[in-house]
Design an enzyme around this catalytic site. Structure first.
Site, mmCIF file in Angstrom:
data_model
loop_
_atom_site.group_PDB
_atom_site.id
_atom_site.type_symbol
_atom_site.label_atom_id
_atom_site.label_comp_id
_atom_site.label_asym_id
_atom_site.label_seq_id
_atom_site.Cartn_x
_atom_site.Cartn_y
_atom_site.Cartn_z
ATOM 1 N N ALA A 143 0.804 -1.216 0.000
ATOM 2 C CA ALA A 143 0.000 0.000 0.000
ATOM 3 C C ALA A 143 0.840 1.270 0.000
ATOM 4 O O ALA A 143 0.357 2.330 -0.372
ATOM 5 C CB ALA A 143 -0.944 0.010 1.208
ATOM 6 N N LYS A 144 2.081 1.180 0.472
ATOM 7 C CA LYS A 144 3.021 2.298 0.504
ATOM 8 C C LYS A 144 2.411 3.524 1.177
ATOM 9 O O LYS A 144 2.541 4.658 0.700
ATOM 10 C CB LYS A 144 3.521 2.624 -0.903
ATOM 11 C CG LYS A 144 4.279 1.461 -1.557
ATOM 12 C CD LYS A 144 4.788 1.830 -2.936
ATOM 13 C CE LYS A 144 5.560 0.684 -3.575
ATOM 14 N NZ LYS A 144 4.700 -0.471 -3.936
ATOM 15 N N ARG A 145 1.772 3.298 2.302
ATOM 16 C CA ARG A 145 1.122 4.401 3.010
ATOM 17 C C ARG A 145 2.154 5.325 3.656
ATOM 18 O O ARG A 145 3.238 4.901 4.057
ATOM 19 C CB ARG A 145 0.206 3.855 4.108
ATOM 20 C CG ARG A 145 -0.925 2.955 3.617
ATOM 21 C CD ARG A 145 -1.823 3.643 2.632
ATOM 22 N NE ARG A 145 -3.065 2.929 2.405
ATOM 23 C CZ ARG A 145 -3.836 3.092 1.344
ATOM 24 N NH1 ARG A 145 -3.484 3.940 0.397
ATOM 25 N NH2 ARG A 145 -4.965 2.416 1.218
#
Length: 272
Positions: free
Chosen positions: A94-96
């Site tokens: 998700a690379k939040r």
């Protein structure tokens, strides 16, 4: 079981460092799924069943599901993996990255809503944006460090006090941020020299390594650069080269063949 314990069990008991990325692009699906209203679910579960014994993890990329309004399918796929192939960790890609109060909700999204065992994060906003995920002491997180895309040079190679920014990120994670012992780093196979530099800084931390297969990273060079002292320590991701090995009726078998060849190439490099 903690995320890192699940990983280590797969590395050593199944003898695999391969991770299959679940990036469902409906325009590339097998012809038999063309009119299937649950095509994303059935495609991903078919790939999972075909490759489960060959992998150390599965990595669904959330954007491929969200763009199709298929978050319910994503949740069902993760539940399917846990129920039918227990012990295989799921990394939600998700690379939040956001302020801490927002990240509390992103953590709930990843770990409660979707039931993932691990999530990918951006470290750009600092330690207080990582801390909310550490409240889930058995869950993991991989932080972007030296990414496989060329544009990563724009920031990751900047000099920051005598070392490159990606090296500084690796040092922060290895020496300060990893309070639960469940953090890892994302380092692309396309940059084996930088991969080796990260491994020197963080000798015991798991590395999520994208960039082989369709992105062209060299397996042997990546494995030599990134292995830990036990000959493991890496989650080497391949997605498109496995998922879309065939659009015909043999798509499951073709995916398994591609995954087997990739796993075997990784293991051959480990033994050199």
């Amino acid at each position: 079981m903690k995320f890192t314990e699940m990983l280590k069990a797969r590395w050593h008991n199944q003898n695999t460092l391969l991770c299959v990325g679940l990036d469902p692009n409906t325009s590339r699906f097998p012809e038999e799924l063309a009119d299937d209203p649950d095509a994303i679910l059935h495609f991903c579960c078919g790939i999972v069943d075909a490759t489960a014994d060959l992998v150390c993890a599965f990595k669904p990329q959330i954007a491929y599901f969200a763009s199709e309004g298929a978050e319910a399918a994503l949740k069902r796929i993760i539940s399917y993996i846990h129920a039918n192939h227990p012990g295989i960790p799921v990394i939600l890609d998700a690379k939040r990255g956001d302020i801490g109060s927002t990240c509390e909700h992103y953590a709930r999204e990843a770990f409660e809503r979707f039931g993932a065992d691990c999530v990918t994060l951006s470290p750009y906003m600092g330690e207080d944006t990582i801390s909310p995920y550490l409240a889930w002491e058995e869950k993991g997180a991989f932080l972007l460090c030296r990414t496989s895309n060329k544009g990563g040079d724009d920031l990751q190679m900047l000099d920051v006090g005598g070392e490159r920014l990606f090296e500084h990120v690796a040092r922060l994670v290895a020496e300060k941020w990893n309070r639960t012992g469940e953090l890892g780093l994302v380092v692309g196979a396309t940059y084996p020299e930088e991969l080796a530099a990260v491994r020197r800084i963080a000798p015991d931390i798991p590395l999520l390594v994208p960039g082989i297969g369709a992105q062209g990273g060299d397996i042997e060079a990546a494995v030599k650069a990134g292995m830990d002292t036990e000959g493991a320590g890496m989650v080497i991701n391949s997605g498109r080269a496995i998922l879309y090995a065939s659009r015909g009726a043999d798509w499951r078998e073709a995916a398994r063949k591609a995954a087997t060849e990739t796993r075997d190439a990784i293991n051959a490099a480990r033994s050199l």
